[in-house]
Design an enzyme around this catalytic site. Structure first.
Site, PDB file in Angstrom:
ATOM      1  N   PRO A 144      35.932  44.545  49.835  1.00 12.53           N
ATOM      2  CG  PRO A 144      33.805  43.516  49.528  1.00 12.53           C
ATOM      3  CD  PRO A 144      34.854  44.534  48.929  1.00 12.53           C
ATOM      4  CG  ASN A 145      35.924  39.631  52.850  1.00  7.93           C
ATOM      5  OD1 ASN A 145      35.726  39.589  54.038  1.00  7.93           O
ATOM      6  ND2 ASN A 145      34.832  39.284  52.061  1.00  7.93           N
ATOM      7  NE  ARG A 171      38.816  36.234  50.884  1.00  5.07           N
ATOM      8  CZ  ARG A 171      38.278  37.074  49.984  1.00  5.07           C
ATOM      9  NH1 ARG A 171      38.967  38.013  49.302  1.00  5.07           N
ATOM     10  NH2 ARG A 171      37.249  36.544  49.202  1.00  5.07           N
ATOM     11  CE1 TYR A 175      41.184  36.610  45.920  1.00  4.29           C
ATOM     12  CE2 TYR A 175      40.702  34.934  47.699  1.00  4.29           C
ATOM     13  CZ  TYR A 175      40.060  35.932  46.690  1.00  4.29           C
ATOM     14  OH  TYR A 175      38.801  35.779  46.351  1.00  4.29           O
ATOM     15  CG  ASN A 227      40.755  43.550  43.805  1.00  2.00           C
ATOM     16  OD1 ASN A 227      39.404  43.064  43.676  1.00  2.00           O
ATOM     17  ND2 ASN A 227      41.818  42.765  43.869  1.00  2.00           N
ATOM     18  CB  ALA A 275      32.331  40.167  46.849  1.00  2.00           C
ATOM     19  CD  GLU A 311      36.962  45.264  37.517  1.00  2.00           C
ATOM     20  OE1 GLU A 311      36.114  46.266  37.484  1.00  2.00           O
ATOM     21  OE2 GLU A 311      36.530  44.228  37.271  1.00  2.00           O
ATOM     22  CG  HIS A 325      39.407  41.125  39.554  1.00  2.00           C
ATOM     23  ND1 HIS A 325      38.617  41.124  40.263  1.00  2.00           N
ATOM     24  CD2 HIS A 325      38.877  41.597  38.479  1.00  2.00           C
ATOM     25  CE1 HIS A 325      37.778  42.073  40.102  1.00  2.00           C
ATOM     26  NE2 HIS A 325      37.803  42.397  38.896  1.00  2.00           N
ATOM     27  NE  ARG A 348      37.849  32.217  42.997  1.00  2.00           N
ATOM     28  CZ  ARG A 348      37.899  33.198  43.713  1.00  2.00           C
ATOM     29  NH1 ARG A 348      38.483  34.321  43.573  1.00  2.00           N
ATOM     30  NH2 ARG A 348      37.528  32.813  44.880  1.00  2.00           N
TER      31      ARG A 348
END
Length: 136
Positions: free
Chosen positions: A9-10, A17, A22, A69, A72, A93, A95, A102
């Site tokens: 998502p996103n 964004r 990012y 990735n 969320a 995975e 990120h 964070r």
């Protein structure tokens, strides 16, 4: 080798964004660079904001390796985690940001235990590093 790259998502908003987190590179630009570097591989990209659609795509099982990735969903999707557990192919995975710098809730990945490795904090280059690792 056919590598499936899945974003959650996103991440369709990459490039616009929160560029301070990012960066300003779009996923399309990243994919162009990846495809020009990994010319002997087939790179397929899939993005969805919907958990079940991501699971459905992963269960199609028509790829040799996976770069994911989960966005969320990393932090709370036991459904995607269970799906990854059943994939018997190399999977990494990724990120873009360093999740360990964070917010506290972002510092835990429920999906990582069902992948072979995690790359966090390398920016968009994390996708390239993941593919390089899968080719070894």
């Amino acid at each position: 080798m056919k590598v499936l790259i899945v974003n959650g998502p996103n991440l369709n908003l990459l490039g616009t964004r929160e560029p301070e987190i990012y960066g300003s590179t779009s996923m399309e630009s990243c994919l162009d660079k990846l495809r020009s570097e990994f010319t002997s591989d087939e790179l397929e990209y899939y993005q969805s904001n919907i958990e079940g659609e991501i699971i459905n795509r992963l269960q199609e099982d028509n790829f040799d390796a996976l770069v994911i990735n989960p966005g969320a969903y990393t932090h709370y999707s036991y459904a995607i985690s269970d799906c990854l557990k059943n994939i018997r192919k190399p999977k990494i995975e990724v990120h873009i940001s360093n999740i360990y710098k964070r917010e506290e809730f972002r510092q835990k990945s429920v999906t990582a235990a069902n992948t072979d490795a995690v790359l966090s904090g390398f920016g968009m280059d994390g996708y390239r590093l993941a593919i390089l690792s899968l080719k070894k």
